[in-house]
Enzyme design. Structure first.
Site, PDB file in Angstrom:
ATOM      1  N   ASP A 108       0.789  -1.214   0.078  1.00  0.00           N
ATOM      2  CA  ASP A 108       0.080   0.061  -0.075  1.00  0.00           C
ATOM      3  C   ASP A 108       0.880   1.150   0.174  1.00  0.00           C
ATOM      4  O   ASP A 108       2.001   1.187   0.293  1.00  0.00           O
ATOM      5  CB  ASP A 108      -1.061  -0.061   0.997  1.00  0.00           C
ATOM      6  CG  ASP A 108      -1.913   1.089   0.984  1.00  0.00           C
ATOM      7  OD1 ASP A 108      -2.867   0.934   0.324  1.00  0.00           O
ATOM      8  OD2 ASP A 108      -1.938   2.127   1.660  1.00  0.00           O
ATOM      9  N   GLN A 109       0.280   2.456  -0.387  1.00  0.00           N
ATOM     10  CA  GLN A 109       1.223   3.581  -0.465  1.00  0.00           C
ATOM     11  C   GLN A 109       0.201   4.933  -0.127  1.00  0.00           C
ATOM     12  O   GLN A 109      -0.844   4.821  -0.695  1.00  0.00           O
ATOM     13  CB  GLN A 109       1.823   3.536  -1.955  1.00  0.00           C
ATOM     14  CG  GLN A 109       2.870   4.838  -1.962  1.00  0.00           C
ATOM     15  CD  GLN A 109       3.194   5.177  -3.336  1.00  0.00           C
ATOM     16  OE1 GLN A 109       2.446   5.111  -4.214  1.00  0.00           O
ATOM     17  NE2 GLN A 109       4.494   4.945  -3.517  1.00  0.00           N
TER      18      GLN A 109
END
Length: 203
Positions: A84-85
């Site tokens: 995830d970012q």
């Protein structure tokens, strides 16, 4: 065809840049996507948020697998990679823009300024249940981005589907990137060195 040695990989992401990076690393993999409501998970620190989201994505994918098949004694280990970012700008966590207006506001904010990407990677060994996670950070410094370029980015639409509306590798934005502190693969959502390290640790 790439050789993974004696294990299989599932990439738990539909992101084209993550697929590209994992392929560049020389791995064969299949893709499964996690449909989770990312807004349900809240953490104050970006590092904690992205790690929690990578775990939530893994949980969602595992819940749809016949997990007993992966745990059979003679089964080859299968590693599930989730990531995830978020983008951090002016101390605020930015996820995917809600709409074109928010994307425009985000990108205007980067013009002649800088933003950070904070990205997580989680490798889950589906045979043993071992999970190894980590996060990586990069900073991007921008020249002034002309309004016309911003409008073209929004019209094209890809920026609406990425954290913070930030696409440094995009042909329209890349000329305005002054410097990247960190690695471009980290900015694109899958830091290679961290991913490789976690794969080895999870085996």
């Amino acid at each position: 065809m790439a050789q993974n040695g004696s294990f299989k990989i599932i990439l738990g992401s539909s992101s084209s840049s993550r697929k590209q990076i994992l392929a560049e690393m020389g791995y064969d993999f299949t893709v499964k996507t996690a449909d989770i409501d990312e807004k349900e998970i809240r953490k104050d620190k970006p590092e904690e948020l992205v790690v929690a989201l990578a775990h939530a994505k893994a949980d969602a994918i595992i819940s749809r697998l016949q997990i007993s098949e992966f745990r059979e004694v003679d089964a080859e280990p299968t590693l599930l990679i989730t990531a995830d970012q978020v983008v951090v700008h002016g101390g605020m966590i930015r996820e995917k823009p809600a709409d074109a207006d928010e994307a425009r506001e985000f990108i205007k904010g980067y013009s002649a300024g800088h933003a950070s990407t904070v990205g997580s990677v989680l490798v889950t060994n589906l045979k043993t249940g071992i999970r190894k996670d980590g996060w990586d950070k990069a900073e991007i410094y921008f020249h002034k981005i002309p309004d016309e370029v911003i409008e073209n980015l929004i019209k094209e639409g890809d920026v609406l589907y990425v954290a913070g509306g930030l696409m440094v590798e995009h042909p329209l934005t890349s000329p305005f990137v002054e410097a990247v502190v960190g690695t471009i693969d980290s900015v694109m959502g899958l830091p290679k060195a961290l991913t490789e390290k976690l794969i080895q640790e999870a085996l």
